[in-house]
Design a protein around this motif. Structure first.
Motif, PDB file in Angstrom:
ATOM      1  N   ALA A 142       0.831  -1.277  -0.030  1.00 20.17           N
ATOM      2  CA  ALA A 142      -0.099  -0.071  -0.082  1.00 20.17           C
ATOM      3  C   ALA A 142       0.813   1.260  -0.128  1.00 20.17           C
ATOM      4  O   ALA A 142       0.366   2.239  -0.658  1.00 20.17           O
ATOM      5  CB  ALA A 142      -0.998  -0.103   1.226  1.00 20.17           C
ATOM      6  N   ARG A 143       1.957   1.129   0.593  1.00 20.84           N
ATOM      7  CA  ARG A 143       2.664   2.373   0.906  1.00 20.84           C
ATOM      8  C   ARG A 143       3.486   2.548  -0.622  1.00 20.84           C
ATOM      9  O   ARG A 143       3.399   3.888  -1.160  1.00 20.84           O
ATOM     10  CB  ARG A 143       3.955   2.171   1.983  1.00 20.84           C
ATOM     11  CG  ARG A 143       4.685   3.311   1.920  1.00 20.84           C
ATOM     12  CD  ARG A 143       5.982   3.164   2.993  1.00 20.84           C
ATOM     13  NE  ARG A 143       5.672   2.092   3.885  1.00 20.84           N
ATOM     14  CZ  ARG A 143       6.676   1.614   4.894  1.00 20.84           C
ATOM     15  NH1 ARG A 143       7.786   1.829   4.912  1.00 20.84           N
ATOM     16  NH2 ARG A 143       6.298   0.969   5.655  1.00 20.84           N
ATOM     17  N   ARG A 144       3.999   1.577  -1.289  1.00 26.98           N
ATOM     18  CA  ARG A 144       4.588   1.808  -2.582  1.00 26.98           C
ATOM     19  C   ARG A 144       3.370   2.332  -3.527  1.00 26.98           C
ATOM     20  O   ARG A 144       3.768   3.184  -4.079  1.00 26.98           O
ATOM     21  CB  ARG A 144       5.084   0.455  -2.949  1.00 26.98           C
ATOM     22  CG  ARG A 144       6.394  -0.223  -2.318  1.00 26.98           C
ATOM     23  CD  ARG A 144       6.850  -1.379  -3.253  1.00 26.98           C
ATOM     24  NE  ARG A 144       7.640  -1.941  -2.141  1.00 26.98           N
ATOM     25  CZ  ARG A 144       8.006  -3.074  -2.275  1.00 26.98           C
ATOM     26  NH1 ARG A 144       7.397  -3.812  -2.943  1.00 26.98           N
ATOM     27  NH2 ARG A 144       8.765  -3.868  -1.433  1.00 26.98           N
ATOM     28  N   SER A 145       2.341   1.771  -3.206  1.00 20.27           N
ATOM     29  CA  SER A 145       1.042   2.218  -4.509  1.00 20.27           C
ATOM     30  C   SER A 145       0.812   3.823  -4.095  1.00 20.27           C
ATOM     31  O   SER A 145       0.657   4.399  -5.027  1.00 20.27           O
ATOM     32  CB  SER A 145      -0.015   1.505  -4.156  1.00 20.27           C
ATOM     33  OG  SER A 145      -0.121   0.045  -4.569  1.00 20.27           O
ATOM     34  N   ARG A 146       0.721   4.138  -2.843  1.00 17.13           N
ATOM     35  CA  ARG A 146       0.734   5.630  -2.443  1.00 17.13           C
ATOM     36  C   ARG A 146       1.700   6.472  -3.033  1.00 17.13           C
ATOM     37  O   ARG A 146       1.475   7.455  -3.672  1.00 17.13           O
ATOM     38  CB  ARG A 146       0.687   5.582  -1.279  1.00 17.13           C
ATOM     39  CG  ARG A 146      -0.757   5.512  -0.398  1.00 17.13           C
ATOM     40  CD  ARG A 146      -0.817   5.576   0.786  1.00 17.13           C
ATOM     41  NE  ARG A 146      -2.251   5.229   1.518  1.00 17.13           N
ATOM     42  CZ  ARG A 146      -2.543   4.205   2.177  1.00 17.13           C
ATOM     43  NH1 ARG A 146      -1.404   3.205   2.285  1.00 17.13           N
ATOM     44  NH2 ARG A 146      -3.461   3.595   2.467  1.00 17.13           N
ATOM     45  N   LEU A 147       2.884   5.779  -2.885  1.00 17.88           N
ATOM     46  CA  LEU A 147       4.083   6.712  -3.520  1.00 17.88           C
ATOM     47  C   LEU A 147       3.816   6.921  -5.047  1.00 17.88           C
ATOM     48  O   LEU A 147       4.263   7.985  -5.309  1.00 17.88           O
ATOM     49  CB  LEU A 147       5.288   6.142  -3.275  1.00 17.88           C
ATOM     50  CG  LEU A 147       5.762   6.084  -1.605  1.00 17.88           C
ATOM     51  CD1 LEU A 147       7.024   5.298  -1.384  1.00 17.88           C
ATOM     52  CD2 LEU A 147       6.201   7.737  -1.264  1.00 17.88           C
ATOM     53  N   ARG A 148       3.525   5.929  -5.925  1.00 22.74           N
ATOM     54  CA  ARG A 148       3.446   6.036  -7.197  1.00 22.74           C
ATOM     55  C   ARG A 148       2.328   6.839  -7.602  1.00 22.74           C
ATOM     56  O   ARG A 148       2.543   7.865  -8.470  1.00 22.74           O
ATOM     57  CB  ARG A 148       3.218   4.695  -7.443  1.00 22.74           C
ATOM     58  CG  ARG A 148       4.369   3.724  -7.804  1.00 22.74           C
ATOM     59  CD  ARG A 148       3.964   2.438  -8.243  1.00 22.74           C
ATOM     60  NE  ARG A 148       5.203   2.213  -9.081  1.00 22.74           N
ATOM     61  CZ  ARG A 148       5.178   1.027 -10.101  1.00 22.74           C
ATOM     62  NH1 ARG A 148       4.082   0.451 -10.351  1.00 22.74           N
ATOM     63  NH2 ARG A 148       6.301   0.701 -10.577  1.00 22.74           N
ATOM     64  N   LEU A 149       1.447   6.967  -6.831  1.00 19.28           N
ATOM     65  CA  LEU A 149       0.137   7.706  -7.211  1.00 19.28           C
ATOM     66  C   LEU A 149       0.460   9.211  -6.815  1.00 19.28           C
ATOM     67  O   LEU A 149      -0.173  10.012  -7.284  1.00 19.28           O
ATOM     68  CB  LEU A 149      -1.045   7.249  -6.385  1.00 19.28           C
ATOM     69  CG  LEU A 149      -1.754   5.880  -7.040  1.00 19.28           C
ATOM     70  CD1 LEU A 149      -2.909   5.395  -5.998  1.00 19.28           C
ATOM     71  CD2 LEU A 149      -2.296   6.177  -8.406  1.00 19.28           C
ATOM     72  N   ARG A 150       1.119   9.344  -5.826  1.00 24.94           N
ATOM     73  CA  ARG A 150       1.463  10.842  -5.403  1.00 24.94           C
ATOM     74  C   ARG A 150       2.304  11.628  -6.635  1.00 24.94           C
ATOM     75  O   ARG A 150       2.105  12.914  -6.853  1.00 24.94           O
ATOM     76  CB  ARG A 150       2.502  10.836  -4.298  1.00 24.94           C
ATOM     77  CG  ARG A 150       1.711  10.830  -2.963  1.00 24.94           C
ATOM     78  CD  ARG A 150       2.664  11.055  -1.973  1.00 24.94           C
ATOM     79  NE  ARG A 150       2.110  10.614  -0.665  1.00 24.94           N
ATOM     80  CZ  ARG A 150       2.800  10.053   0.214  1.00 24.94           C
ATOM     81  NH1 ARG A 150       4.154  10.178   0.283  1.00 24.94           N
ATOM     82  NH2 ARG A 150       2.193   9.776   1.273  1.00 24.94           N
ATOM     83  N   ASN A 151       2.891  10.932  -7.506  1.00 24.69           N
ATOM     84  CA  ASN A 151       3.479  11.536  -8.831  1.00 24.69           C
ATOM     85  C   ASN A 151       2.259  12.017  -9.780  1.00 24.69           C
ATOM     86  O   ASN A 151       2.604  12.773 -10.657  1.00 24.69           O
ATOM     87  CB  ASN A 151       4.408  10.455  -9.469  1.00 24.69           C
ATOM     88  CG  ASN A 151       5.457  10.259  -8.677  1.00 24.69           C
ATOM     89  OD1 ASN A 151       6.045  11.152  -7.875  1.00 24.69           O
ATOM     90  ND2 ASN A 151       5.962   9.111  -8.688  1.00 24.69           N
ATOM     91  N   ARG A 152       1.195  11.397  -9.677  1.00 25.01           N
ATOM     92  CA  ARG A 152       0.020  11.698 -10.577  1.00 25.01           C
ATOM     93  C   ARG A 152      -1.124  12.461 -10.242  1.00 25.01           C
ATOM     94  O   ARG A 152      -1.820  13.152 -10.736  1.00 25.01           O
ATOM     95  CB  ARG A 152      -0.490  10.543 -11.044  1.00 25.01           C
ATOM     96  CG  ARG A 152       0.442   9.585 -11.976  1.00 25.01           C
ATOM     97  CD  ARG A 152      -0.208   8.333 -12.267  1.00 25.01           C
ATOM     98  NE  ARG A 152       1.003   7.566 -12.796  1.00 25.01           N
ATOM     99  CZ  ARG A 152       1.190   7.494 -14.376  1.00 25.01           C
ATOM    100  NH1 ARG A 152       0.468   8.242 -14.835  1.00 25.01           N
ATOM    101  NH2 ARG A 152       2.192   6.677 -14.750  1.00 25.01           N
TER     102      ARG A 152
END
Length: 54
Positions: A3-13
């Motif tokens: 979930a943390r990795r997913s959130r980090l990726r989504l923050r770029n978008r």
């Protein structure tokens, strides 16, 4: 961890943290709910390999 990795990726978008949390939560819920169907479709060979691999 995922979930943390997913959130980090989504923050770029997306800058909206609440939206990011909702998307991650709904995605993981959909995966959890769909896991039974995935295993039903799994062939006998794949199931045997998974069981032996434990």
């Amino acid at each position: 961890m995922r979930a943390r990795r997913s959130r980090l990726r989504l923050r770029n978008r997306c800058a909206d943290q609440a939206l990011i949390d909702d998307v991650v939560r709904e995605t993981f819920l959909a995966l959890w709910r769909g896991s039974a169907r995935y295993r039903e479709r799994e062939g006998a060979r794949a199931r045997a390999v998974r069981v032996v691999g434990r």
